[in-house]
Design a protein around this motif. Sequence first.
Motif, PDB file in Angstrom:
ATOM      1  N   ALA A  16       0.535  -0.837  -0.077  1.00 16.63           N
ATOM      2  CA  ALA A  16      -0.320  -0.229  -0.067  1.00 16.63           C
ATOM      3  C   ALA A  16       1.343   1.139  -0.041  1.00 16.63           C
ATOM      4  CB  ALA A  16      -0.868  -0.221   1.095  1.00 16.63           C
ATOM      5  N   SER A  17       0.568   2.162  -1.125  1.00 18.42           N
ATOM      6  CA  SER A  17       1.159   3.812  -0.852  1.00 18.42           C
ATOM      7  C   SER A  17       1.750   4.452   0.677  1.00 18.42           C
ATOM      8  CB  SER A  17       0.112   4.988  -0.774  1.00 18.42           C
ATOM      9  OG  SER A  17      -0.123   4.614  -1.904  1.00 18.42           O
ATOM     10  N   GLU A  18       2.870   4.298   0.779  1.00 22.58           N
ATOM     11  CA  GLU A  18       3.403   4.448   2.397  1.00 22.58           C
ATOM     12  C   GLU A  18       3.057   6.331   3.153  1.00 22.58           C
ATOM     13  OE1 GLU A  18       3.846   4.063   6.252  1.00 22.58           O
ATOM     14  OE2 GLU A  18       5.131   2.531   4.554  1.00 22.58           O
ATOM     15  N   ILE A  19       2.176   6.297   3.312  1.00 21.27           N
ATOM     16  CA  ILE A  19       1.631   7.281   4.006  1.00 21.27           C
ATOM     17  C   ILE A  19       2.426   8.393   5.754  1.00 21.27           C
ATOM     18  CG2 ILE A  19       0.079   7.454   2.630  1.00 21.27           C
ATOM     19  CD1 ILE A  19      -1.962   6.972   4.390  1.00 21.27           C
ATOM     20  N   PRO A  57       4.503   6.277 -10.555  1.00 23.16           N
ATOM     21  CA  PRO A  57       4.691   6.133  -9.676  1.00 23.16           C
ATOM     22  C   PRO A  57       5.571   7.203  -9.788  1.00 23.16           C
ATOM     23  CG  PRO A  57       6.581   4.932 -10.959  1.00 23.16           C
ATOM     24  CD  PRO A  57       5.164   6.425 -11.981  1.00 23.16           C
ATOM     25  N   GLY A  58       5.594   7.213  -7.473  1.00 20.24           N
ATOM     26  CA  GLY A  58       6.207   8.413  -7.234  1.00 20.24           C
ATOM     27  C   GLY A  58       7.322   7.960  -6.498  1.00 20.24           C
ATOM     28  N   VAL A  59       8.389   8.258  -6.494  1.00 19.13           N
ATOM     29  CA  VAL A  59       9.540   8.070  -5.326  1.00 19.13           C
ATOM     30  C   VAL A  59       9.914   8.596  -4.773  1.00 19.13           C
ATOM     31  CG1 VAL A  59      12.416   7.638  -6.001  1.00 19.13           C
ATOM     32  CG2 VAL A  59      10.676   6.723  -8.042  1.00 19.13           C
ATOM     33  N   ARG A  60      10.918   7.462  -3.023  1.00 29.22           N
ATOM     34  CA  ARG A  60      10.556   8.329  -2.160  1.00 29.22           C
ATOM     35  C   ARG A  60      11.729   7.461  -1.292  1.00 29.22           C
ATOM     36  NH1 ARG A  60       5.891  10.358   1.271  1.00 29.22           N
ATOM     37  NH2 ARG A  60       7.680  10.992   2.508  1.00 29.22           N
ATOM     38  N   ILE A  61      12.780   8.556  -1.100  1.00 32.52           N
ATOM     39  CA  ILE A  61      14.111   8.593  -0.374  1.00 32.52           C
ATOM     40  C   ILE A  61      14.397   8.788   0.922  1.00 32.52           C
ATOM     41  CG2 ILE A  61      16.113   9.074  -0.670  1.00 32.52           C
ATOM     42  CD1 ILE A  61      15.251   7.919  -3.366  1.00 32.52           C
ATOM     43  N   HIS A  62      15.146   7.475   1.823  1.00 33.09           N
ATOM     44  CA  HIS A  62      15.794   8.234   2.955  1.00 33.09           C
ATOM     45  C   HIS A  62      16.474   7.537   3.410  1.00 33.09           C
ATOM     46  CE1 HIS A  62      13.545   8.825   7.050  1.00 33.09           C
ATOM     47  NE2 HIS A  62      13.587   7.533   7.519  1.00 33.09           N
ATOM     48  N   ASP A  63      16.727   7.883   4.316  1.00 32.75           N
ATOM     49  CA  ASP A  63      18.535   7.211   5.448  1.00 32.75           C
ATOM     50  C   ASP A  63      19.717   7.431   4.360  1.00 32.75           C
ATOM     51  OD1 ASP A  63      16.904   6.753   7.278  1.00 32.75           O
ATOM     52  OD2 ASP A  63      16.300   4.845   7.190  1.00 32.75           O
ATOM     53  N   VAL A  64      19.603   8.826   3.481  1.00 30.61           N
ATOM     54  CA  VAL A  64      20.665   8.858   3.066  1.00 30.61           C
ATOM     55  C   VAL A  64      22.411   9.098   4.072  1.00 30.61           C
ATOM     56  CG1 VAL A  64      22.172  10.160   1.016  1.00 30.61           C
ATOM     57  CG2 VAL A  64      19.454   9.785   1.234  1.00 30.61           C
ATOM     58  N   THR A  65      23.622   8.439   3.863  1.00 31.31           N
ATOM     59  CA  THR A  65      23.992   7.873   4.192  1.00 31.31           C
ATOM     60  C   THR A  65      25.554   7.751   3.508  1.00 31.31           C
ATOM     61  OG1 THR A  65      23.896   5.588   4.894  1.00 31.31           O
ATOM     62  CG2 THR A  65      23.090   6.812   6.503  1.00 31.31           C
ATOM     63  N   ILE A  71      14.844   3.555  -0.219  1.00 35.50           N
ATOM     64  CA  ILE A  71      13.869   4.063  -2.196  1.00 35.50           C
ATOM     65  C   ILE A  71      12.903   3.151  -2.109  1.00 35.50           C
ATOM     66  CG2 ILE A  71      15.484   2.473  -3.404  1.00 35.50           C
ATOM     67  CD1 ILE A  71      14.704   4.696  -6.047  1.00 35.50           C
ATOM     68  N   ARG A  72      11.917   3.690  -2.474  1.00 39.97           N
ATOM     69  CA  ARG A  72      10.800   2.984  -2.469  1.00 39.97           C
ATOM     70  C   ARG A  72       9.809   3.683  -3.631  1.00 39.97           C
ATOM     71  NH1 ARG A  72       5.647   1.572   0.928  1.00 39.97           N
ATOM     72  NH2 ARG A  72       4.404   1.940  -1.690  1.00 39.97           N
ATOM     73  N   LEU A  73       9.080   2.923  -4.843  1.00 41.05           N
ATOM     74  CA  LEU A  73       8.125   3.482  -5.350  1.00 41.05           C
ATOM     75  C   LEU A  73       6.685   3.527  -4.318  1.00 41.05           C
ATOM     76  CD1 LEU A  73       8.010   1.252  -8.470  1.00 41.05           C
ATOM     77  CD2 LEU A  73       9.314   4.012  -8.139  1.00 41.05           C
ATOM     78  N   ASN A  74       6.535   4.790  -4.270  1.00 40.02           N
ATOM     79  CA  ASN A  74       4.993   4.787  -3.669  1.00 40.02           C
ATOM     80  C   ASN A  74       4.108   5.952  -4.945  1.00 40.02           C
ATOM     81  OD1 ASN A  74       4.151   4.905  -1.204  1.00 40.02           O
ATOM     82  ND2 ASN A  74       4.101   7.421  -0.703  1.00 40.02           N
ATOM     83  N   GLU A  75       3.251   4.760  -5.700  1.00 39.87           N
ATOM     84  CA  GLU A  75       2.324   5.371  -6.404  1.00 39.87           C
ATOM     85  C   GLU A  75       0.749   5.287  -5.044  1.00 39.87           C
ATOM     86  OE1 GLU A  75      -0.601   3.124  -8.441  1.00 39.87           O
ATOM     87  OE2 GLU A  75       0.914   3.344  -9.687  1.00 39.87           O
ATOM     88  N   GLY A  78      -4.283   7.383  -8.933  1.00 38.25           N
ATOM     89  CA  GLY A  78      -4.017   6.069  -9.052  1.00 38.25           C
ATOM     90  C   GLY A  78      -5.537   6.913 -10.584  1.00 38.25           C
ATOM     91  N   SER A  79      -5.906   6.144 -11.219  1.00 39.62           N
ATOM     92  CA  SER A  79      -6.815   6.754 -12.990  1.00 39.62           C
ATOM     93  C   SER A  79      -7.853   7.126 -11.875  1.00 39.62           C
ATOM     94  CB  SER A  79      -7.162   5.446 -13.797  1.00 39.62           C
ATOM     95  OG  SER A  79      -6.472   4.308 -14.166  1.00 39.62           O
ATOM     96  N   GLY A  80      -8.557   8.199 -13.141  1.00 41.15           N
ATOM     97  CA  GLY A  80      -9.132   9.448 -12.421  1.00 41.15           C
ATOM     98  C   GLY A  80      -8.593  10.417 -11.381  1.00 41.15           C
ATOM     99  N   GLY A  81      -7.935  10.354 -11.240  1.00 44.13           N
ATOM    100  CA  GLY A  81      -7.457  11.522  -9.933  1.00 44.13           C
ATOM    101  C   GLY A  81      -7.625  10.033  -8.536  1.00 44.13           C
ATOM    102  N   ALA A  82      -8.117   9.547  -8.764  1.00 41.40           N
ATOM    103  CA  ALA A  82      -8.364   8.217  -7.263  1.00 41.40           C
ATOM    104  C   ALA A  82      -6.978   8.111  -6.735  1.00 41.40           C
ATOM    105  CB  ALA A  82      -9.594   7.212  -7.835  1.00 41.40           C
ATOM    106  N   LEU A  83      -7.004   7.973  -5.511  1.00 39.58           N
ATOM    107  CA  LEU A  83      -6.249   7.615  -4.010  1.00 39.58           C
ATOM    108  C   LEU A  83      -5.852   5.822  -4.622  1.00 39.58           C
ATOM    109  CD1 LEU A  83      -4.544   8.198  -2.304  1.00 39.58           C
ATOM    110  CD2 LEU A  83      -5.881   6.656  -0.309  1.00 39.58           C
ATOM    111  N   ALA A  84      -4.460   5.894  -5.421  1.00 43.17           N
ATOM    112  CA  ALA A  84      -4.103   4.649  -5.610  1.00 43.17           C
ATOM    113  C   ALA A  84      -4.163   3.781  -4.288  1.00 43.17           C
ATOM    114  CB  ALA A  84      -2.920   4.872  -6.666  1.00 43.17           C
ATOM    115  N   ASP A  85      -3.515   1.770  -4.872  1.00 41.30           N
ATOM    116  CA  ASP A  85      -3.457   0.927  -3.610  1.00 41.30           C
ATOM    117  C   ASP A  85      -2.018   1.188  -3.355  1.00 41.30           C
ATOM    118  OD1 ASP A  85      -2.645   0.065  -6.276  1.00 41.30           O
ATOM    119  OD2 ASP A  85      -3.598  -1.907  -5.951  1.00 41.30           O
TER     120      ASP A  85
END
Length: 102
Positions: A16-19, A57-65, A71-75, A78-85
């Motif tokens: 699921a999308s990480e929020i 797909p959105g790309v999230r970056i965390h814990d850069v050292t 890294i992860r994809l964070n879609e 979705g279609s029609g502007g609805a919240l993606a799964d």
Amino acid sequence: MSMTQSGRLDLSSNNASEITGGDTSTFTQVVFPTPFPANSQVIVLTQVQTFRGPDTPGVRIHDVTVKGFKIRLNELVGSGGALADGRHTAETIGWIATTVSG
């Protein structure tokens, strides 16, 4: 003197999308080919290199050292502007990491 490294990886999302900020349990660890010098300030820039899924797909970056980053994809949309799964097929992600003065 600055130092730059680059790479690419195939990444997908079966979650699921990480929020929740700071929850990196669904992220993938990327290790730099060569660690940056200790105490370096490292930034990571990413770009999706392919177009395999119908939603963006959105790309999230965390814990850069100096040794790597997460890294992860964070879609999110979705279609029609609805919240993606959050699920997204494999895409190739290119990345550049570099040191900055500051």
